[in-house]
Design an enzyme around this catalytic site. Structure first.
Site, PDB file in Angstrom:
ATOM      1  N   SER A   1       0.924  -1.366   0.149  1.00  0.00           N
ATOM      2  CA  SER A   1      -0.238   0.032  -0.037  1.00  0.00           C
ATOM      3  C   SER A   1       0.740   1.208   0.011  1.00  0.00           C
ATOM      4  CB  SER A   1      -0.859   0.062   1.343  1.00  0.00           C
ATOM      5  OG  SER A   1      -0.142  -0.037   2.342  1.00  0.00           O
TER       6      SER A   1
ATOM      7  N   LYS B   1       6.413   3.423  17.368  1.00  0.00           N
ATOM      8  CA  LYS B   1       5.245   4.094  17.341  1.00  0.00           C
ATOM      9  C   LYS B   1       4.057   2.948  17.132  1.00  0.00           C
ATOM     10  CE  LYS B   1       4.450   4.297  12.920  1.00  0.00           C
ATOM     11  NZ  LYS B   1       3.517   3.954  11.980  1.00  0.00           N
TER      12      LYS B   1
ATOM     13  N   THR C   1      -1.171   7.032  13.820  1.00  0.00           N
ATOM     14  CA  THR C   1      -1.005   5.357  13.974  1.00  0.00           C
ATOM     15  C   THR C   1      -2.003   4.922  15.207  1.00  0.00           C
ATOM     16  OG1 THR C   1       1.012   5.581  12.862  1.00  0.00           O
ATOM     17  CG2 THR C   1       0.272   3.275  13.520  1.00  0.00           C
TER      18      THR C   1
ATOM     19  N   SER D   1      -4.881   2.235  10.529  1.00  0.00           N
ATOM     20  CA  SER D   1      -3.504   1.622  10.880  1.00  0.00           C
ATOM     21  C   SER D   1      -3.864   0.042  11.129  1.00  0.00           C
ATOM     22  CB  SER D   1      -3.261   2.477  12.102  1.00  0.00           C
ATOM     23  OG  SER D   1      -2.006   1.578  12.795  1.00  0.00           O
TER      24      SER D   1
ATOM     25  N   GLU E   1       3.525  -4.618  11.391  1.00  0.00           N
ATOM     26  CA  GLU E   1       4.905  -4.517  12.109  1.00  0.00           C
ATOM     27  C   GLU E   1       5.128  -4.569  13.551  1.00  0.00           C
ATOM     28  OE1 GLU E   1       7.726  -4.813  10.372  1.00  0.00           O
ATOM     29  OE2 GLU E   1       7.683  -4.195   8.277  1.00  0.00           O
TER      30      GLU E   1
END
Length: 338
Positions: free
Chosen positions: A13, A194, A251, A257, A284
């Protein structure tokens, strides 16, 4: 700036959205991937429906299955592949490149096991004579918004400000703006860590907690991200900028997110293996939680939120119990950094 030829490695993306930005700016974009059907779709239908159901890409964006063909004669290479395969792809690039290029990356994470930042991996695997100083492209950005040309402001960080300025110039336009930064460690650690806090923020939402809790985890999450980053050599001011608090807000508060969505599903009681299977994209924050937890232990950095999320994901703790542990933890001053 003259038209540049840029290889974008990774048709996910974000790689697709950044390809469109570069194409909008008049550059020749070659997007490389190893899923043949996806590359065929980009070339034949000018779509990437795995990530964007209703978006038609410009015909100037060309898909490549052969990495050597994609890299032939390019001015710059942008890595946007998952953290766990960055080293593998970098090795492949190093074996093929025959001329010096600007090397950028726009992925966010720490390598499992080594805990290394992605720019370090690229420095290790691509010989210096074949590349510039690495430029990190990072900040508050949802691909779903960038692809429809919504306003987006992020950072280009490098040890070499001249090459950071080059990256700023090839990307910036009426809807997409980059700011240069020389704190590579700060920008990379902010972008990676984050994702952990976003998983936690999503979990609080899934459990039914409100805005007070959301604000608390973002604020205290930023504190421990900064604490670890500074220990690694970052400038603390970076964490109050776009790649720090900016990226954490975008996020940690949005259903765009995948890390927030994963946490939300955990909070609602779903199993992690089911969440990862249903997501269809790399989360992630899951692997980064382990890397950050281990790094914090190694460096002696106090990271209670990261530790709590680690206990849920990797040690089978109940989320409710992890929250109780944080709330019952030792009293501290808000501005303690050790």
């Amino acid at each position: 700036m003259e038209k540049q030829t840029i290889a974008v490695l990774g048709p996910g993306s974000w790689g697709t959205a950044l390809s469109q930005v570069l194409n909008d700016n008049g550059h020749q974009v070659r997007i490389w991937g190893n899923i043949e059907d996806q590359i065929d779709e980009i070339n034949e239908k000018h779509t990437n429906t795995r990530y964007f159901k209703d978006i038609v890409l410009d015909e100037g964006i060309k898909g490549y299955k052969d990495l050597a063909e994609a890299l032939d004669g390019v001015d710059a290479v942008l890595f946007v592949v998952p953290t766990k395969v960055t080293r593998l792809v970098a090795k492949q690039v190093a074996a093929i490149l025959e001329h010096k290029v600007v090397v950028m990356h726009a992925s966010k994470g720490l390598e499992p096991d080594t805990h290394e930042r992605l720019s370090t991996i690229l420095e290790e695997e691509i010989p210096a004579e074949l590349r510039s100083e690495i430029v990190v492209v990072s900040g508050p950005s949802h691909a779903e918004e960038t692809i429809v040309r919504d306003l987006t402001l992020i950072s280009a960080a490098s040890k070499d400000m001249e090459v950071a300025t080059y990256v700023q110039e090839i990307f910036s336009n009426r809807y997409f703006r980059l700011y240069t930064n020389n704190d590579v460690i700060g920008v990379e650690t902010a972008g990676a860590l984050k994702n952990i806090i976003a998983v936690g923020a999503g979990a609080l939402h899934g459990l039914g907690f409100g805005d007070n809790a959301k604000a608390a985890i973002i604020a205290r999450g930023l504190t421990e991200i900064t604490r670890l980053g500074v220990k690694m050599g970052a400038n603390p001011l970076t964490y109050s900028g776009l790649s720090g608090v900016g990226d954490l807000i975008v996020t940690g508060t949005s259903s765009h997110s995948r890390n927030w969505r994963a946490g939300d599903a955990l909070g609602r009681g779903e199993k992690l293996e089911d969440i990862e299977k249903n997501m269809g994209m790399v989360i992630e924050g899951i692997s980064t939680t382990r890397a950050a937890y281990e790094l914090a232990q190694e460096l002696g950095v106090y990271m209670p939120i990261t530790q709590a999320i680690y206990s849920v994901i990797y040690q089978g703790a109940r989320i409710e119990d992890a929250i109780k542990t944080i709330m019952a933890g030792e009293f501290r001053q808000e501005n303690e950094w050790s």
